[in-house]
Design a protein around this motif. Structure first.
Motif, PDB file in Angstrom:
ATOM      1  N   SER A  61      85.312  -6.278  18.782  1.00  0.00           N
ATOM      2  CA  SER A  61      86.411  -5.385  19.137  1.00  0.00           C
ATOM      3  C   SER A  61      86.088  -4.687  20.449  1.00  0.00           C
ATOM      4  CB  SER A  61      86.628  -4.343  18.039  1.00  0.00           C
ATOM      5  OG  SER A  61      85.568  -3.405  18.032  1.00  0.00           O
ATOM      6  N   ALA A  62      87.118  -4.130  21.074  1.00  0.00           N
ATOM      7  CA  ALA A  62      86.910  -3.385  22.323  1.00  0.00           C
ATOM      8  C   ALA A  62      85.956  -2.212  22.103  1.00  0.00           C
ATOM      9  CB  ALA A  62      88.260  -2.897  22.858  1.00  0.00           C
ATOM     10  N   ASN A  63      86.111  -1.495  20.982  1.00  0.00           N
ATOM     11  CA  ASN A  63      85.243  -0.343  20.720  1.00  0.00           C
ATOM     12  C   ASN A  63      83.785  -0.760  20.507  1.00  0.00           C
ATOM     13  OD1 ASN A  63      87.380   1.392  21.020  1.00  0.00           O
ATOM     14  ND2 ASN A  63      87.628   1.801  18.848  1.00  0.00           N
ATOM     15  N   GLN A  64      83.580  -1.930  19.920  1.00  0.00           N
ATOM     16  CA  GLN A  64      82.208  -2.421  19.762  1.00  0.00           C
ATOM     17  C   GLN A  64      81.576  -2.693  21.121  1.00  0.00           C
ATOM     18  OE1 GLN A  64      83.186  -5.683  17.123  1.00  0.00           O
ATOM     19  NE2 GLN A  64      82.187  -4.667  15.372  1.00  0.00           N
ATOM     20  N   VAL A  65      82.346  -3.244  22.037  1.00  0.00           N
ATOM     21  CA  VAL A  65      81.828  -3.500  23.387  1.00  0.00           C
ATOM     22  C   VAL A  65      81.614  -2.181  24.131  1.00  0.00           C
ATOM     23  CG1 VAL A  65      82.320  -4.609  25.619  1.00  0.00           C
ATOM     24  CG2 VAL A  65      82.785  -5.826  23.479  1.00  0.00           C
ATOM     25  N   THR A  66      82.443  -1.184  23.859  1.00  0.00           N
ATOM     26  CA  THR A  66      82.230   0.148  24.434  1.00  0.00           C
ATOM     27  C   THR A  66      80.868   0.694  24.012  1.00  0.00           C
ATOM     28  OG1 THR A  66      84.610   0.631  24.434  1.00  0.00           O
ATOM     29  CG2 THR A  66      83.125   2.517  24.558  1.00  0.00           C
ATOM     30  N   VAL A  67      80.537   0.546  22.742  1.00  0.00           N
ATOM     31  CA  VAL A  67      79.242   1.017  22.233  1.00  0.00           C
ATOM     32  C   VAL A  67      78.105   0.215  22.859  1.00  0.00           C
ATOM     33  CG1 VAL A  67      77.795   1.246  20.173  1.00  0.00           C
ATOM     34  CG2 VAL A  67      80.209   1.924  20.084  1.00  0.00           C
ATOM     35  N   ILE A  68      78.278  -1.093  22.986  1.00  0.00           N
ATOM     36  CA  ILE A  68      77.251  -1.931  23.618  1.00  0.00           C
ATOM     37  C   ILE A  68      77.040  -1.491  25.068  1.00  0.00           C
ATOM     38  CG2 ILE A  68      76.707  -4.270  24.417  1.00  0.00           C
ATOM     39  CD1 ILE A  68      78.226  -5.270  21.857  1.00  0.00           C
ATOM     40  N   ALA A  69      78.138  -1.263  25.797  1.00  0.00           N
ATOM     41  CA  ALA A  69      78.039  -0.809  27.190  1.00  0.00           C
ATOM     42  C   ALA A  69      77.295   0.517  27.274  1.00  0.00           C
ATOM     43  CB  ALA A  69      79.432  -0.673  27.802  1.00  0.00           C
ATOM     44  N   PHE A  70      77.551   1.405  26.317  1.00  0.00           N
ATOM     45  CA  PHE A  70      76.873   2.701  26.265  1.00  0.00           C
ATOM     46  C   PHE A  70      75.367   2.527  26.060  1.00  0.00           C
ATOM     47  CE2 PHE A  70      75.295   6.047  23.321  1.00  0.00           C
ATOM     48  CZ  PHE A  70      75.243   7.089  24.231  1.00  0.00           C
ATOM     49  N   LEU A  71      74.983   1.697  25.099  1.00  0.00           N
ATOM     50  CA  LEU A  71      73.566   1.489  24.812  1.00  0.00           C
ATOM     51  C   LEU A  71      72.857   0.838  25.998  1.00  0.00           C
ATOM     52  CD1 LEU A  71      73.848   0.313  21.090  1.00  0.00           C
ATOM     53  CD2 LEU A  71      73.122   2.566  21.935  1.00  0.00           C
ATOM     54  N   VAL A  72      73.524  -0.108  26.636  1.00  0.00           N
ATOM     55  CA  VAL A  72      72.954  -0.738  27.834  1.00  0.00           C
ATOM     56  C   VAL A  72      72.794   0.309  28.933  1.00  0.00           C
ATOM     57  CG1 VAL A  72      73.396  -2.442  29.666  1.00  0.00           C
ATOM     58  CG2 VAL A  72      73.812  -3.045  27.265  1.00  0.00           C
ATOM     59  N   GLY A  73      73.813   1.152  29.117  1.00  0.00           N
ATOM     60  CA  GLY A  73      73.764   2.195  30.145  1.00  0.00           C
ATOM     61  C   GLY A  73      72.645   3.196  29.910  1.00  0.00           C
ATOM     62  N   ILE A  74      72.456   3.601  28.660  1.00  0.00           N
ATOM     63  CA  ILE A  74      71.373   4.538  28.336  1.00  0.00           C
ATOM     64  C   ILE A  74      70.010   3.891  28.590  1.00  0.00           C
ATOM     65  CG2 ILE A  74      70.221   5.677  26.390  1.00  0.00           C
ATOM     66  CD1 ILE A  74      72.562   7.241  27.530  1.00  0.00           C
ATOM     67  N   SER A  75      69.894   2.603  28.313  1.00  0.00           N
ATOM     68  CA  SER A  75      68.619   1.931  28.557  1.00  0.00           C
ATOM     69  C   SER A  75      68.285   1.912  30.051  1.00  0.00           C
ATOM     70  CB  SER A  75      68.625   0.511  27.979  1.00  0.00           C
ATOM     71  OG  SER A  75      69.479  -0.333  28.719  1.00  0.00           O
ATOM     72  N   ALA A  76      69.314   1.960  30.902  1.00  0.00           N
ATOM     73  CA  ALA A  76      69.065   2.034  32.346  1.00  0.00           C
ATOM     74  C   ALA A  76      68.298   3.306  32.698  1.00  0.00           C
ATOM     75  CB  ALA A  76      70.390   1.979  33.114  1.00  0.00           C
ATOM     76  N   SER A  77      68.660   4.417  32.051  1.00  0.00           N
ATOM     77  CA  SER A  77      67.956   5.685  32.290  1.00  0.00           C
ATOM     78  C   SER A  77      66.491   5.579  31.899  1.00  0.00           C
ATOM     79  CB  SER A  77      68.604   6.813  31.480  1.00  0.00           C
ATOM     80  OG  SER A  77      69.943   6.952  31.824  1.00  0.00           O
ATOM     81  N   VAL A  78      66.245   4.948  30.754  1.00  0.00           N
ATOM     82  CA  VAL A  78      64.870   4.792  30.276  1.00  0.00           C
ATOM     83  C   VAL A  78      64.071   3.947  31.263  1.00  0.00           C
ATOM     84  CG1 VAL A  78      63.440   3.876  28.403  1.00  0.00           C
ATOM     85  CG2 VAL A  78      65.592   5.055  27.870  1.00  0.00           C
ATOM     86  N   LEU A  79      64.664   2.863  31.731  1.00  0.00           N
ATOM     87  CA  LEU A  79      63.981   2.000  32.700  1.00  0.00           C
ATOM     88  C   LEU A  79      63.682   2.746  33.993  1.00  0.00           C
ATOM     89  CD1 LEU A  79      66.056  -1.214  32.007  1.00  0.00           C
ATOM     90  CD2 LEU A  79      63.571  -1.022  31.734  1.00  0.00           C
ATOM     91  N   ILE A  80      64.641   3.517  34.470  1.00  0.00           N
ATOM     92  CA  ILE A  80      64.434   4.285  35.703  1.00  0.00           C
ATOM     93  C   ILE A  80      63.314   5.299  35.506  1.00  0.00           C
ATOM     94  CG2 ILE A  80      65.512   6.018  37.212  1.00  0.00           C
ATOM     95  CD1 ILE A  80      68.150   4.315  36.841  1.00  0.00           C
ATOM     96  N   TYR A  81      63.297   5.954  34.363  1.00  0.00           N
ATOM     97  CA  TYR A  81      62.240   6.939  34.093  1.00  0.00           C
ATOM     98  C   TYR A  81      60.860   6.286  34.100  1.00  0.00           C
ATOM     99  CZ  TYR A  81      59.325  10.377  31.796  1.00  0.00           C
ATOM    100  OH  TYR A  81      58.305  11.240  31.507  1.00  0.00           O
ATOM    101  N   PHE A  82      60.766   5.066  33.567  1.00  0.00           N
ATOM    102  CA  PHE A  82      59.486   4.375  33.486  1.00  0.00           C
ATOM    103  C   PHE A  82      59.225   3.480  34.705  1.00  0.00           C
ATOM    104  CE2 PHE A  82      59.944   5.472  28.948  1.00  0.00           C
ATOM    105  CZ  PHE A  82      58.716   6.108  28.773  1.00  0.00           C
ATOM    106  N   ASN A  83      59.726   3.911  35.861  1.00  0.00           N
ATOM    107  CA  ASN A  83      59.423   3.282  37.156  1.00  0.00           C
ATOM    108  C   ASN A  83      59.893   1.834  37.273  1.00  0.00           C
ATOM    109  OD1 ASN A  83      58.102   5.649  38.140  1.00  0.00           O
ATOM    110  ND2 ASN A  83      56.344   5.104  36.865  1.00  0.00           N
ATOM    111  N   GLN A  84      60.949   1.490  36.577  1.00  0.00           N
ATOM    112  CA  GLN A  84      61.551   0.160  36.676  1.00  0.00           C
ATOM    113  C   GLN A  84      62.948   0.300  37.293  1.00  0.00           C
ATOM    114  OE1 GLN A  84      59.809  -2.638  35.885  1.00  0.00           O
ATOM    115  NE2 GLN A  84      58.110  -1.245  35.453  1.00  0.00           N
TER     116      GLN A  84
END
Length: 196
Positions: free
Chosen positions: A27-50
């Protein structure tokens, strides 16, 4: 600006991906949640020098963020809840990038500029969302999407510059603040014109 004028160039790949996910039963909302989780992981990667991988992941989340809206329109399942979820998760992903960078660079001057940047984003988004809520104008989205100098793509470019060029954080944060304020004022003037 780029979203308004350049969307047609990437829309075929967005629609094809949306149809692929629909065919897979998402569903569209499921992809919204996936996009959110992917986006949050970007912050974690940036914090850990990636930063490079983090920026690529951030852009993937942005692509998925465009796909979910296309899915909702293609499957005729648009909803107010989906819009709220989408807009809220967008802001949390942006806040995550700022928090990751603030934790890495706890210098008082940088933290102050990040605070001003956050306020300028709130200023611009408040106008954007309020005009969308009260305007009679229609768009393909579930509310009037007010164009401006800085739209989602420009925001991603500026967040990418912050992440990739952390030795120049002060410069890029000031540029980001100026772009946000100009966008807010531009939208405020348009709001006055169409709503007065």
């Amino acid at each position: 600006m780029l979203d308004t004028h350049g969307r047609a160039l990437v829309q075929p790949s967005i629609q094809a991906t949306a149809q692929f996910f629909i065919n897979k039963g998402l569903s569209a909302n499921q992809v919204t949640v996936i996009a959110f989780l992917v986006g949050i992981s970007a912050s974690v990667l940036i914090y850990f020098n990636q930063a490079i991988i983090g920026v690529l992941v951030l852009w993937l989340s942005g692509f998925l963020d465009a796909v979910d809206g296309s899915m909702a329109r293609q499957s005729k399942t648009t909803s107010g809840w989906g819009t709220v979820l989408d807009v809220t998760f967008d802001r949390v992903v942006e806040a995550g990038i700022l928090i990751a960078l603030a934790l890495k660079h706890p210098d008082v001057q940088i933290l102050f500029l990040f605070l001003v940047l956050a306020i300028s984003i709130i200023f611009t988004m408040t106008i954007f969302l309020t005009v969308g809520a009260v305007s009679d104008k229609q768009s393909a989205k579930s509310f009037y999407y007010q164009p401006g100098l800085a739209e989602r793509t420009e925001g991603f470019i500026l967040f990418s510059l912050l992440a990739l060029f952390q030795s120049q954080l002060i410069l890029w944060t000031i540029v980001f603040i100026i772009v946000e304020i100009l966008t807010g004022l531009q939208r405020l003037l348009e709001a006055y014109r169409i709503l007065k």
